[in-house]
Each structure stands twice: as C-alpha cells, then as structure tokens.
Design a protein around this motif. Structure first.
Motif, short mmCIF file in Angstrom:
data_model
loop_
_atom_site.label_atom_id
_atom_site.label_comp_id
_atom_site.label_asym_id
_atom_site.label_seq_id
_atom_site.Cartn_x
_atom_site.Cartn_y
_atom_site.Cartn_z
N UNK A 21 0.80 -1.13 0.04
CA UNK A 21 0.02 0.06 0.15
C UNK A 21 0.97 1.29 -0.15
N UNK A 22 2.10 1.36 0.96
CA UNK A 22 2.98 2.56 0.75
C UNK A 22 3.50 2.54 -0.64
N UNK A 23 3.95 1.67 -1.24
CA UNK A 23 4.46 1.62 -2.77
C UNK A 23 3.49 2.25 -3.61
N UNK A 24 2.16 1.65 -3.52
CA UNK A 24 0.99 2.22 -4.15
C UNK A 24 0.79 3.71 -4.16
N UNK A 25 0.72 4.09 -2.76
CA UNK A 25 0.36 5.49 -2.57
C UNK A 25 1.55 6.39 -2.88
N UNK A 46 17.10 -6.99 6.90
CA UNK A 46 16.22 -6.52 8.25
C UNK A 46 14.70 -6.18 8.02
N UNK A 47 14.24 -6.66 6.78
CA UNK A 47 12.77 -6.44 6.37
C UNK A 47 12.60 -5.21 5.67
N UNK A 48 13.50 -4.14 5.19
CA UNK A 48 13.23 -3.29 4.54
C UNK A 48 13.30 -3.36 3.12
N UNK A 49 12.15 -2.92 2.45
CA UNK A 49 12.03 -3.31 1.05
C UNK A 49 11.53 -2.05 0.18
N UNK A 50 11.76 -1.83 -0.97
CA UNK A 50 11.37 -0.83 -1.73
C UNK A 50 11.39 -1.14 -3.18
N UNK A 51 10.49 -0.45 -3.84
CA UNK A 51 10.56 -0.93 -5.43
C UNK A 51 9.78 0.12 -6.19
N UNK A 52 9.76 -0.16 -7.32
CA UNK A 52 8.82 0.83 -8.42
C UNK A 52 8.64 0.15 -9.80
N UNK A 53 7.84 0.63 -10.34
CA UNK A 53 7.30 -0.01 -11.62
C UNK A 53 7.41 1.43 -12.53
N UNK A 54 8.06 1.07 -13.87
CA UNK A 54 8.54 2.18 -14.68
C UNK A 54 7.35 2.99 -15.22
N UNK A 55 6.19 2.40 -15.40
CA UNK A 55 4.81 2.88 -15.99
C UNK A 55 3.82 2.51 -15.05
N UNK A 56 3.43 3.26 -13.93
CA UNK A 56 2.63 3.01 -13.00
C UNK A 56 1.27 2.64 -13.50
N UNK A 57 0.81 3.71 -14.35
CA UNK A 57 -0.64 3.86 -14.77
C UNK A 57 -1.08 2.98 -15.89
N UNK A 58 -0.74 1.70 -15.54
CA UNK A 58 -0.96 0.56 -16.58
C UNK A 58 -2.11 -0.32 -15.86
N UNK A 59 -3.36 -0.32 -16.51
CA UNK A 59 -4.75 -1.41 -15.93
C UNK A 59 -5.33 -1.95 -16.93
N UNK A 60 -5.44 -3.40 -16.75
CA UNK A 60 -6.45 -4.26 -17.62
C UNK A 60 -7.69 -4.73 -16.92
N UNK A 61 -8.62 -5.20 -17.82
CA UNK A 61 -9.53 -5.80 -17.35
C UNK A 61 -9.22 -6.95 -16.54
N UNK A 62 -10.03 -7.77 -15.86
CA UNK A 62 -9.48 -9.17 -15.12
C UNK A 62 -9.25 -9.99 -16.37
N UNK A 63 -8.30 -11.00 -16.14
CA UNK A 63 -8.20 -12.30 -17.18
C UNK A 63 -9.12 -13.01 -17.14
N UNK A 64 -9.04 -14.15 -17.93
CA UNK A 64 -10.02 -15.24 -17.75
C UNK A 64 -10.50 -16.03 -16.63
#
Ligand SMILES: [Zn+2]
Length: 296
Positions: free
Chosen positions: A27-31, A83-101
C-alpha cells in the motif's frame, strides 16, 4: 496489523520456508507511486517476494531484483535487505487491464511474457552474486520459481498475491517461498507437491486474512512446520538529501554551473519513493567546490 515475515523450517530441516504479510508495504508503494490496479499487483508481488529473498541474506547484505518484461508496465525494480526493509517501483505505474479469464488481475499482460528476471546479491566485502533467467509467465511467482530452480539450483515453490480494493488501495498482500534442502527425501517432496496442488490460490489465502504462519500451515501442514523467528517488514527508502547532494557534487563545478545558468536550479526525484529533492541557485553554489574561483 503491521506487516511481518516468518522464517521456518519444516520436515525436520528438509525444507526451509518463508511467509510474509505485506499489505501495508505494498500500500505504501502504491500510495507513493500511484500505481493502478494491475501494476499494483505486479509491483506488489515483486515486493512481497523481494522481502522474503532479503530475509535469506545476512548482516548488511542487499538484494536487487529486476523484472524486465516486454509488457506496457515496463521494468519493475525492487531491492531489499536482511532486516525487512524493501522498496521498489514500476516504470509505468498507470497500466491497468480488465481481469483475465480466471477473474484475476492480468499481471502477465502488464509485465509481458518474455524478457528477463535478474537478481543481484550484494554480499558486501565477501561476494557478489548475479543470476538471470528468462521470464516464463509474467505472473511473477512462476518466474521466481523458475529462477530458483534454474539459477540457484534450489527446487522451490513461490507464491505471492495482492488484492486490490475498488478504490485502488491494497486490501491484502502476502506470499510464501518454500525450498527443498539438499538431501530432502522423495516422500517429503511429493507430500509438498500434493499440498500445493490441493491448496487454494495464494490470493484466496490472503483475501481470507491468513497470517504468514497460517499460510505455511496450509502449504506444509501445521504439524510439520517449526517457526524459527519473525521480523517486521516495511517499505523504506534510503535516499536522502545528503546523498543527492553528493551525486550533484560529483558532476563537477562546470556541470553545476550549467545547471545554475540554464535551469536556475535542479530537481531530482527518487524512483523508489517518489521523494522530490529541489535545489535552488544558492543550494547549487554551495555544492560547487570552493576553489573554483581561485587563480590557477
Ligand atoms: Zn527514495
């Protein structure tokens, strides 16, 4: 409940296992990055697995993971420590599709089904390990299963699931990694294979609010699991204004002068946490070395 990770062994040490609840981390990454549902799931699964791979390390070791598929989301980069610290990103965050089959978020479509998954372990003074495998599904979990088997030669089962709410916030996220140790017997392997086949999808376990311990019980059988320890997990970036200042200083006086003359300042954004660092002319002048005007 705050995110945490469980380290365990099972079947008298023939198996080592990790499970994590990563809802707040994702959620923190998404925000911070404003990812849309499908990319939230792709990044979230990667962060979830990264946190567990971090937990396989020791001391100050670090791990960097790159999922570089040919899909519209672009590369996903994550790093984690022991120690449980993690971070990350996705190059193009605004990608969304309909649910798959299957009625699930179509992560493979966002990530792409060909490309590479690479892992770099920075083991400090001791060693550097790099492993790379082709992307085999784009669903992330299967790709890591393939990675462990082919790059590290450790037969493993990897699961990660992210559930996104209608308002795009993260409802639940979690995962597990189960690894067969050398010398694990046939019987143990086939029991785990059977359990994995019979168990509900990891996303259902996550949706039902199963704890990391309960996830391991489902995968391995409660009577077979011995929890070694637990550890808090969180999204944390180690960028800072000081680090950015050092990076600007290293460009040299001439380049800094160009920033002053042409841009009247400088701006740097951290990919991982989206923190914005602003430098005005005065800030930049302070970063120039003091002897720049002295006679040569
Ligand atoms: Zn940052």
């Amino acid at each position: 409940m705050s995110d945490y990770l469980v380290r365990a062994i099972a079947f008298d040490g023939q198996v080592r296992a990790y499970a994590v609840q990563s809802t707040e981390t994702v959620e923190e990454a998404r925000r911070r990055q404003d990812t849309w549902a499908t990319t939230s799931a792709a990044l979230g699964r990667t962060l979830t697995i990264s946190s567990m791979m971090g937990a396989m390390l020791k001391g100050d070791d670090k791990i960097t993971i790159k999922v570089e598929g040919d899909g519209p989301a672009g590369p996903i980069i994550a790093d984690a420590n022991a120690n449980g610290k993690v971070r990350g990103y996705v190059k193009n965050p605004h990608v969304d599709f309909d649910l798959n089959a299957k009625g699930k978020l179509d992560v493979a479509r966002a990530v792409g089904t060909s490309g590479t998954l690479s892992v770099v372990k920075d083991l400090g003074m001791r060693d550097h390990f790099t492993g790379q495998v082709p992307i085999v599904s784009g669903e992330i979990s299967e790709d890591f299963t393939y990675y462990f088997a082919n790059s590290e030669q450790v037969p493993s089962a990897v699961g990660a699931g992210v559930l996104v709410d209608t308002d795009h916030s993260i409802l639940a996220s979690g995962g597990f990694i189960v690894q067969m140790m050398p010398g694990a017997d046939e019987e143990t392997t086939s029991e785990i294979e059977k359990r994995l086949t019979d168990m509900p999808a990891i996303s259902s376990l996550v949706r039902d609010g199963k704890t990391p311990e309960q996830i391991l019980h489902t995968v391995l059988g409660e009577e077979n699991v011995r929890v070694l320890d637990t550890m808090p997990v969180q999204f944390e970036c180690h960028c800072s204004r000081e680090r950015v200042e050092m990076a600007i200083s290293s460009l040299g006086d001439e380049e800094i002068q160009r920033m002053i003359d042409e841009d009247q300042g400088a701006e740097a954004k951290c990919h991982f946490c989206n923190e914005d660092y602003q430098f005005d002319v005065e800030d930049l002048q302070e970063l120039q070395s003091n002897d720049s005007n002295s006679p040569s």
